[in-house]
Write an enzyme that holds these catalytic residues in place. Structure first.
Site, PDB file in Angstrom:
ATOM      1  N   ASN A  78       0.821  -1.209   0.000  1.00 28.01           N
ATOM      2  CA  ASN A  78       0.000   0.000   0.000  1.00 28.01           C
ATOM      3  C   ASN A  78       0.856   1.260   0.000  1.00 28.01           C
ATOM      4  O   ASN A  78       1.999   1.269   0.458  1.00 28.01           O
ATOM      5  CB  ASN A  78      -0.996  -0.002   1.167  1.00 28.01           C
ATOM      6  CG  ASN A  78      -0.358  -0.184   2.532  1.00 28.01           C
ATOM      7  OD1 ASN A  78       0.661  -0.865   2.692  1.00 28.01           O
ATOM      8  ND2 ASN A  78      -0.966   0.410   3.546  1.00 28.01           N
ATOM      9  N   MET A  79       0.281   2.337  -0.551  1.00 26.55           N
ATOM     10  CA  MET A  79       0.987   3.608  -0.692  1.00 26.55           C
ATOM     11  C   MET A  79       0.046   4.754  -0.330  1.00 26.55           C
ATOM     12  O   MET A  79      -1.098   4.789  -0.769  1.00 26.55           O
ATOM     13  CB  MET A  79       1.493   3.794  -2.127  1.00 26.55           C
ATOM     14  CG  MET A  79       2.433   2.702  -2.606  1.00 26.55           C
ATOM     15  SD  MET A  79       2.894   2.901  -4.355  1.00 26.55           S
ATOM     16  CE  MET A  79       3.946   4.354  -4.255  1.00 26.55           C
ATOM     17  N   GLU A 116      -3.371  -4.796  -2.680  1.00 24.23           N
ATOM     18  CA  GLU A 116      -3.866  -5.683  -3.733  1.00 24.23           C
ATOM     19  C   GLU A 116      -3.823  -4.987  -5.088  1.00 24.23           C
ATOM     20  O   GLU A 116      -3.449  -5.594  -6.102  1.00 24.23           O
ATOM     21  CB  GLU A 116      -5.296  -6.133  -3.415  1.00 24.23           C
ATOM     22  CG  GLU A 116      -5.405  -6.996  -2.166  1.00 24.23           C
ATOM     23  CD  GLU A 116      -5.660  -6.186  -0.903  1.00 24.23           C
ATOM     24  OE1 GLU A 116      -6.263  -6.739   0.029  1.00 24.23           O
ATOM     25  OE2 GLU A 116      -5.244  -4.993  -0.838  1.00 24.23           O
ATOM     26  N   CYS A 160     -10.970  -3.315  -2.421  1.00 21.90           N
ATOM     27  CA  CYS A 160     -10.078  -4.228  -3.144  1.00 21.90           C
ATOM     28  C   CYS A 160     -10.826  -5.435  -3.704  1.00 21.90           C
ATOM     29  O   CYS A 160     -10.493  -5.929  -4.782  1.00 21.90           O
ATOM     30  CB  CYS A 160      -8.946  -4.687  -2.233  1.00 21.90           C
ATOM     31  SG  CYS A 160      -7.760  -3.374  -1.909  1.00 21.90           S
TER      32      CYS A 160
END
Length: 294
Positions: free
Chosen positions: A89-90, A104, A132
């Protein structure tokens, strides 16, 4: 070895450390494992594929950029080719929450933008959120995609997304990860051509608004991202995020970006320019160009 992996690597079993050490030695380890490397790791550790994927999740999570939540999620997308793709994740300080990338999405985009044709399974260290689950339902693997979570039996996406709404409800036949080429001519310099090529691969059956982003780093490396729409609209992944996913996973950082190009149509129903330029400026990149698809 890239410094971000050191803590997670130190906690791996000794035999896995020994097998991984030559693979991770490169600072720019590409955050993927070929089918041959997966087989080698299985032989060295005695782990089956599922157990190996779980063991590798801390390395994927180490790629997370989470200045807001400090909650690192890692994912490994297993391609039908045999290649495994890391994702994480970002979050982006100075941008908006809507620009966030989920693990994901990261792993799936990594696979798609690397030329993978379909996914067999995805392994994640935390249960996928609804966003997601909906994103995954756009894939050509559909509701049959296998989801592996620690401490649970593997289940198909259909078990996590009952009574699902997806592209088939809108009579969309070409799905995310299917081969697409929208045929726009590659013009301009290498970075512009990379952005146009990324736009040509866009999955945008709902808005008909192709777009692609290419980022050039100071060492000349180029990372390109394609636009990926979703039947539910909000889980759509902008093209900039695709490029940033690759840049991050391949061991680069935002200050490495020296120039960016967005390719899109001037008269498209949806325009990426404002959001793309705002996010890039928040990350410190002000050398941003736009090329128009024609």
């Amino acid at each position: 070895m890239h410094p971000r992996f050191q803590t997670a690597f130190a906690q791996l079993a000794d035999n896995l450390q020994s097998a991984l050490e030559p693979i991770l030695a490169d600072k720019y380890f590409p955050a993927l494992l070929t089918g041959e490397q997966v087989s080698s790791l299985k032989s060295a550790t005695g782990l089956d594929e599922d157990a190996l994927a779980f063991a590798l999740l801390p390395l994927a999570a180490a790629c997370a950029r989470t200045p807001l939540s400090n909650f690192n999620v890692g994912a490994i997308a297993r391609g039908v080719s045999g290649t495994w793709y890391f994702g994480a994740n970002m979050e982006f300080i100075g941008a908006t929450m809507q620009q966030t990338v989920h693990a994901e999405q990261s792993a799936i985009s990594h696979a798609w933008l690397s030329g993978e044709k379909a996914l067999a399974a995805i392994t994640v260290n935390y249960t996928p959120c609804g966003h997601c689950r909906q994103f995954m339902n756009e894939l050509n693997s559909g509701l049959d995609l296998r989801i592996h979570l620690p401490g649970r039996e593997a289940h198909a996406l259909r078990d996590y997304l009952p009574d699902a709404f997806g592209p088939k409800d809108l009579e969309i036949k070409t799905l995310l990860m299917d081969e697409q080429d929208h045929g726009y001519a590659l013009t301009g310099d290498a970075l512009s051509q990379a952005a146009i090529a990324a736009a040509n691969r866009s999955h945008m059956p709902y808005s008909k608004s192709p777009s692609g982003v290419a980022l050039e780093c100071k060492d000349g490396r180029i990372f390109s991202g394609s636009y990926a729409e979703n039947a539910a609209f909000n889980p759509t992944l902008p093209p900039l995020q695709g490029a940033l996913i690759l840049l991050n996973l391949k061991g680069y950082d935002y200050p490495d970006i020296q120039r960016a190009v967005l390719a899109e149509k001037a008269d498209a129903p949806l325009i990426q320019w404002d959001a793309t330029s705002a996010t890039l400026k928040a990350l410190g990149c002000h050398n941003i160009d736009r090329v128009l698809l024609a």
